[in-house]
Scaffold this active site. Sequence first.
Site, PDB file in Angstrom:
ATOM      1  N   GLY A 165       0.335  -1.187  -0.105  1.00 16.84           N
ATOM      2  CA  GLY A 165       0.223   0.011  -0.297  1.00 16.84           C
ATOM      3  C   GLY A 165       0.730   1.023  -0.114  1.00 16.84           C
ATOM      4  O   GLY A 165       1.834   1.300   0.470  1.00 16.84           O
ATOM      5  N   CYS A 215      -8.677   2.436   5.534  1.00 17.23           N
ATOM      6  CA  CYS A 215      -8.098   3.896   5.354  1.00 17.23           C
ATOM      7  C   CYS A 215      -8.908   4.460   6.630  1.00 17.23           C
ATOM      8  O   CYS A 215      -9.893   5.033   6.799  1.00 17.23           O
ATOM      9  CB  CYS A 215      -7.067   4.257   4.868  1.00 17.23           C
ATOM     10  SG  CYS A 215      -5.923   3.028   3.455  1.00 17.23           S
ATOM     11  N   GLY A 241      -4.337 -14.264   7.614  1.00 13.15           N
ATOM     12  CA  GLY A 241      -3.852 -16.358   7.611  1.00 13.15           C
ATOM     13  C   GLY A 241      -5.158 -17.071   8.184  1.00 13.15           C
ATOM     14  O   GLY A 241      -5.968 -16.778   8.047  1.00 13.15           O
ATOM     15  N   GLY A 268      -7.609 -13.935   1.932  1.00 10.51           N
ATOM     16  CA  GLY A 268      -8.212 -15.001   3.624  1.00 10.51           C
ATOM     17  C   GLY A 268      -7.476 -15.971   3.492  1.00 10.51           C
ATOM     18  O   GLY A 268      -7.988 -16.497   3.217  1.00 10.51           O
ATOM     19  N   THR A 274      -0.298 -13.668   3.938  1.00 11.32           N
ATOM     20  CA  THR A 274       0.862 -14.091   4.840  1.00 11.32           C
ATOM     21  C   THR A 274       0.955 -15.799   4.837  1.00 11.32           C
ATOM     22  O   THR A 274       2.366 -15.770   4.724  1.00 11.32           O
ATOM     23  CB  THR A 274      -0.628 -14.783   6.371  1.00 11.32           C
ATOM     24  OG1 THR A 274      -0.646 -13.063   6.328  1.00 11.32           O
ATOM     25  CG2 THR A 274       0.153 -14.617   6.861  1.00 11.32           C
TER      26      THR A 274
HETATM   27  C1  LIG Z   1       2.037  -8.006   6.730  1.00 12.09           C
HETATM   28  C2  LIG Z   1       0.301  -7.738   6.809  1.00 12.09           C
HETATM   29  C3  LIG Z   1       0.654  -5.771   5.072  1.00 12.09           C
HETATM   30  C4  LIG Z   1      -0.489  -5.904   4.935  1.00 12.09           C
HETATM   31  N1  LIG Z   1      -0.644  -5.035   4.047  1.00 12.09           N
HETATM   32  C5  LIG Z   1      -1.522  -4.433   3.627  1.00 12.09           C
HETATM   33  C6  LIG Z   1      -1.907  -3.009   2.872  1.00 12.09           C
HETATM   34  O1  LIG Z   1      -0.662  -2.757   2.356  1.00 12.09           O
HETATM   35  N2  LIG Z   1      -2.837  -2.673   1.734  1.00 12.09           N
HETATM   36  C7  LIG Z   1      -3.512  -3.337   2.092  1.00 12.09           C
HETATM   37  O2  LIG Z   1      -4.712  -2.999   1.024  1.00 12.09           O
HETATM   38  N3  LIG Z   1      -3.371  -4.892   2.091  1.00 12.09           N
HETATM   39  C8  LIG Z   1      -2.278  -5.459   3.711  1.00 12.09           C
HETATM   40  N4  LIG Z   1      -2.637  -6.393   4.191  1.00 12.09           N
HETATM   41  C9  LIG Z   1      -3.881  -7.001   3.996  1.00 12.09           C
HETATM   42  C10 LIG Z   1      -3.032  -8.358   2.602  1.00 12.09           C
HETATM   43  O3  LIG Z   1      -3.586  -7.928   1.399  1.00 12.09           O
HETATM   44  C11 LIG Z   1      -4.641  -9.499   3.005  1.00 12.09           C
HETATM   45  O4  LIG Z   1      -5.517  -8.541   2.860  1.00 12.09           O
HETATM   46  C12 LIG Z   1      -4.824  -9.984   3.999  1.00 12.09           C
HETATM   47  O5  LIG Z   1      -3.260 -10.622   4.987  1.00 12.09           O
HETATM   48  C13 LIG Z   1      -5.947 -11.445   4.207  1.00 12.09           C
HETATM   49  O6  LIG Z   1      -4.564 -12.265   3.430  1.00 12.09           O
HETATM   50  P1  LIG Z   1      -3.974 -13.625   4.298  1.00 12.09           P
HETATM   51  O7  LIG Z   1      -4.776 -14.278   4.719  1.00 12.09           O
HETATM   52  O8  LIG Z   1      -3.713 -14.217   2.670  1.00 12.09           O
HETATM   53  O9  LIG Z   1      -3.021 -12.760   4.219  1.00 12.09           O
HETATM   54  C14 LIG Z   1      -1.554  -6.810   4.841  1.00 12.09           C
HETATM   55  C15 LIG Z   1      -1.136  -7.768   4.949  1.00 12.09           C
HETATM   56  C16 LIG Z   1       0.715  -8.290   6.081  1.00 12.09           C
HETATM   57  C17 LIG Z   1      -0.068  -9.736   7.058  1.00 12.09           C
END
Ligand SMILES: Cc1cc2nc3c(=O)[nH]c(=O)nc-3n(C[C@H](O)[C@H](O)[C@H](O)COP(=O)(O)O)c2cc1C
Lengths: 258, 258, 304, 304
Positions: free
Chosen positions: C46, C130, C217, C243, C266
């Site tokens: 982001g 945000c 996660g 997710g 994640t």
């Molecule tokens: C460390 C970290 C940083 C993230 N930074 C952003 C971000 O900058 N913008 C955004 O829209 N989502 C951000 N996310 C959310 C992920 O893109 C995703 O929507 C969320 O982690 C769920 O997916 P996952 O369970 O596969 O991680 C971030 C997630 C993590 C874990």
Amino acid sequence: MNGGRPTFLSEAAITGRREVARGMFVITMHAPEIAGSVRAGQFVNLGWSPGPLLRRPFSVYRVDGEQIEVVLKQVGVGTAQLLAMRAGDRLSCLGPLGHGFELGAGPRSVVLVSGGLGVAPMPLAAAQAAAARMRVTWVHGARSSADLCSEWHGDAAVWATDDGSRGATGTAVAAAPEADLVLACGPNRMLQAVAERWPDAQVAVETYMGCGTGVCLGCAVPLARGGYDRACMEGPVYRAAAIDWSALPSHLAYAVTA
Amino acid sequence: MNGGRPTFLSEAAITGRREVARGMFVITMHAPEIAGSVRAGQFVNLGWSPGPLLRRPFSVYRVDGEQIEVVLKQVGVGTAQLLAMRAGDRLSCLGPLGHGFELGAGPRSVVLVSGGLGVAPMPLAAAQAAAARMRVTWVHGARSSADLCSEWHGDAAVWATDDGSRGATGTAVAAAPEADLVLACGPNRMLQAVAERWPDAQVAVETYMGCGTGVCLGCAVPLARGGYDRACMEGPVYRAAAIDWSALPSHLAYAVTA
Amino acid sequence: MTPDLRVEVAGLSLRGPVIAASGTFGYGTEVPLLERRALGAMVSKGIFLRARTGTPPPRIVETPGGMLNAIGLQGPGVDALIRDHAPRWAEWDFPVLVNINGESPAEYGELAARLDGVPGVAGFEINISCPNVEQGGLYFGNDPRAAASVTETVRKRTRLPVWVKLTPMVSDIGVIARAVESAGADALCAINTFVGMSIDLSTFSPRLSFRTGGLSGPAIRPLAVHLAHQAARAVRIPVVGVGGIARAEDALEFLIAGCAAVQVGTATFVNPRTIAEVNAGIAGFLESKGFESLSDLPRYLPRD
Amino acid sequence: MTPDLRVEVAGLSLRGPVIAASGTFGYGTEVPLLERRALGAMVSKGIFLRARTGTPPPRIVETPGGMLNAIGLQGPGVDALIRDHAPRWAEWDFPVLVNINGESPAEYGELAARLDGVPGVAGFEINISCPNVEQGGLYFGNDPRAAASVTETVRKRTRLPVWVKLTPMVSDIGVIARAVESAGADALCAINTFVGMSIDLSTFSPRLSFRTGGLSGPAIRPLAVHLAHQAARAVRIPVVGVGGIARAEDALEFLIAGCAAVQVGTATFVNPRTIAEVNAGIAGFLESKGFESLSDLPRYLPRD
Ligand SMILES: Cc1cc2nc3c(=O)[nH]c(=O)nc-3n(C[C@H](O)[C@H](O)[C@H](O)COP(=O)(O)O)c2cc1C
Ligand SMILES: Cc1cc2nc3c(=O)[nH]c(=O)nc-3n(C[C@H](O)[C@H](O)[C@H](O)COP(=O)(O)OP(=O)(O)OC[C@H]3O[C@@H](n4cnc5c(N)ncnc54)[C@H](O)[C@@H]3O)c2cc1C
Ligand SMILES: Cc1cc2nc3c(=O)[nH]c(=O)nc-3n(C[C@H](O)[C@H](O)[C@H](O)COP(=O)(O)OP(=O)(O)OC[C@H]3O[C@@H](n4cnc5c(N)ncnc54)[C@H](O)[C@@H]3O)c2cc1C
Ligand SMILES: Cc1cc2nc3c(=O)[nH]c(=O)nc-3n(C[C@H](O)[C@H](O)[C@H](O)COP(=O)(O)O)c2cc1C
Ligand code: FES
Ligand code: FES
């Protein structure tokens, strides 16, 4: 890719375990690519299944042919599970990660200062410094004699214990002699003392880590010049004076005395 | 409390493992209280750490002194982890749970009909029926000869395989002789055939389970008279005709042929 | 025969349905062992108009089956992004979307305008999780009007595809989904992290310096599948599921539940090869079922 | 010295802060190996006026660190509850609250009136995570007015303590918390399960016959701690924390985050001795820190 240096992901079979201090164990595993390329101060990120979600970072303690070693104590669920494993069990081993100590070409003598589990990167540092033909002084402190790591490497050793049960009474930092190069690892409180005595010392810090590979920004290290960078990429080794020590949280596991 | 009968929670050390059919293993564990009180058709709920959140239910296969045995194949994460364990590893063992088979005082002969992993409650049923001085006929079917459980107990055995590689070609239900009492376990499709041939047969069903102890209502068994009751409390053994078979989902793990 | 995994998501042709999630791949240059050819697309970390320092450590906490993060959208700002990262993206053979963030609709619009036409930028993912500083810090993503207003503003400033990433912290995700669809979104991503907290028993206060963090996660997967499914039922534009995906089976749950594609976040931290493995696993599943292409996969999507 | 674990929650004196959560203890008679003396209180399985069959199987699915359930509030109805269960509760040395459910505010009110004064019934926990049939099936718990209206109706029909159990599926739990506080709730419970879904890859449809289910267990703990904390910040009445507690450390997170007491649900399925162990662990923690009673525990509760 890790700043251009290769990273390996392999299933490493555990090949042995030995106790080196009260409750402190060295685990040996078969990881030939990492053994062949790791630098002192670099770490591996270990995962296993069933186990916790995230990998657990450990400094490489020693290299022995195709084996690498890590040293640990039980401090939480992950370390408890690692210590319950037996020879033949497999770990997913990602590494080598991070930037290790820079030995350079200049220094002729090095002092390795460690407190408690901060001994972790030192045997490899001693080996690589010796290979660079430096004179190595091993300085190691812990709460008490039984907590001192029984293994040491180098040309001379200095011991320190909080209770005076072995070597100097007090900290490893206070007990350490001068040298061209100082490498240190241990609890943040100790590293802060290192920074005061030797701003140019190289210190290996620890932070919570998400990925260990530079993408999550979870391992933020507050810098004296402002802002953060990543312990897993730019670190975990820093020039002591580069860190904003007041903003770096204390992590407990490394320290027997913290 | 389990309908008044005692339930035990203990750390049971694994004491052995043997293969009884292709990919089908018997695990032996030390669980003296359960060994001393379990009835055929009852089950234990096994948990371990690190492992999945929920316990996994397994029928008690056999009792041997202070040991109990369960039989399983790898069908998912839990069974994979169980089969990766070694002698000395400990399982948290909750049981005996549920209502087992009712042997009563009347019947003089019993036929034990099982398909695939449905063999699970039968060795104990054979032992308890023999102790009640019944004549025991063991009827066991599977896809192919290699999938038949190699262990059997009773006065006579009848084998059935889908491919005719051993015994009768076809199902265990079709191959079974008549007797005063019929006990059956296997895939739901097979049990439905049992219900058609012997409405009074006692069948052991399986459902997904949350607790195994009657409190979550997760293990609903649809009844012919309407409504649901709990496989873990009123079941897992039912009069075959009491179940609304069309509403009972098929679970796969028990069945090599399902 | 290898099944055809290609998919068209709102104007972007992807060679496969697995996309790198924002904030979990950096700018795409640092993931070790990454097999880039498995990537359907990538969403960058982001970005705000200006550089941001991020939050002080600790920034992450592990939780059962998940992790909380409060990175604070640390990043170099749009100028550095255009200078340092976009040129590399322009050389890659998959599209890179930029995850855009702001404190007002105008800031989002400005970011989109700055990035529109920059070689290497293939589209936008609007992060509406945000706080809206103009509206007293309420989250854009919780309020259909604010979410629509951001979407409309960005829509007007770019011709590139605009995806909107939904927050899960709402009572009816369908309402927000329809609002941003009407405001001109080309696709939706569901979902961002859930807000959570973890307490340190030795300090009697939150473990994260920011106090709360976003939960991601495997722990959140069943919630994400549900929310992505609800969003997909509510709109006609494609929905990208996010997710807790760590295995091909997880991705297939989202695809069957009505998603056009998926993002992996994640899980990459744990296994840098996840995206390649998920991609290969989807192909293997389709093949085992005799499907020739991803579009043959049966979907479970009763319409509202 | 063993620390004093007694706590007063909205008119009920509990000997300890650990309460059995609704739907995970049945009617309190069946949990094997249960050490009842560790129970601060018990909340019965949710009840409607009339008997309910419940949903067809499958009713539960395991997920990473959690489980989905769709039991459908199977239960015998209020008459059988009064006849079969309340008399036993009357003999126990801890309070039993009844979790009440309805399809309209009037049904909740009727239930409370029927149970008010029945020996063994010490109070009510209103489950507002039910669809409001009069209002087109929207959940009471998502709408501050509907939640307040149910609370007010129940409040008028009983003098017993009224606790309201909040749903997590809202964008601002503080709004609902304040609405039900104003409507006369004596305490809040936060939170009920999150809606989730899991897809069966062999049938290409949901694993649960009800399609969706409620997510519980350790996976949701960081979300529950956050929501309970947010609720506690928003109101003056006590908040009871629920969600993913399996160990004393987990319960302590909720207590430090501002909860007066906690409930344990899913963990009982895994270990029937959980409540006794959590209770003992809290005592041990307080002792190790030198606190003489639970009220000495430092709280992290900046007021809104
Ligand atoms: C460390 C970290 C940083 C993230 N930074 C952003 C971000 O900058 N913008 C955004 O829209 N989502 C951000 N996310 C959310 C992920 O893109 C995703 O929507 C969320 O982690 C769920 O997916 P996952 O369970 O596969 O991680 C971030 C997630 C993590 C874990
Ligand atoms: C670069 C680096 C090198 C390290 N080298 C060693 C070593 O050689 N020997 C050794 O014993 N320890 C080392 N540590 C610390 C070690 O990673 C932690 O002790 C370990 O992760 C604790 O895991 P756990 O599951 O037992 O503890 P838990 O407290 O259950 O872990 C929960 C979470 O917190 C993290 N965590 C907990 N304590 C620490 C900590 N002190 N530092 C960082 N993260 C932590 C875990 O990784 C995990 O994500 C190192 C840490 C870093 C960052
Ligand atoms: C009363 C009873 C007795 C049983 N006895 C035996 C036995 O003796 N031998 C044997 O091999 N199996 C038996 N089963 C089935 C066994 O419990 C499942 O095969 C096992 O739980 C699968 O776990 P998994 O983690 O390998 O599978 P996964 O599919 O990964 O499990 C995921 C979830 O689904 C549940 N589950 C999966 N398959 C089944 C199933 N077929 N039945 C019930 N729940 C399931 C698991 O318990 C878990 O909650 C029995 C089931 C019940 C209800
Ligand atoms: C099987 C099951 C049944 C439940 N039934 C009810 C219920 O009848 N009424 C209610 O208010 N909550 C019910 N709940 C929700 C729990 O009381 C609790 O709020 C939730 O499970 C989170 O806590 P846990 O993670 O400790 O389980 C149920 C939960 C489960 C798992
Ligand atoms: S641990 Fe993820 S960036 Fe360093
Ligand atoms: S498994 Fe919980 S009631 Fe039967």
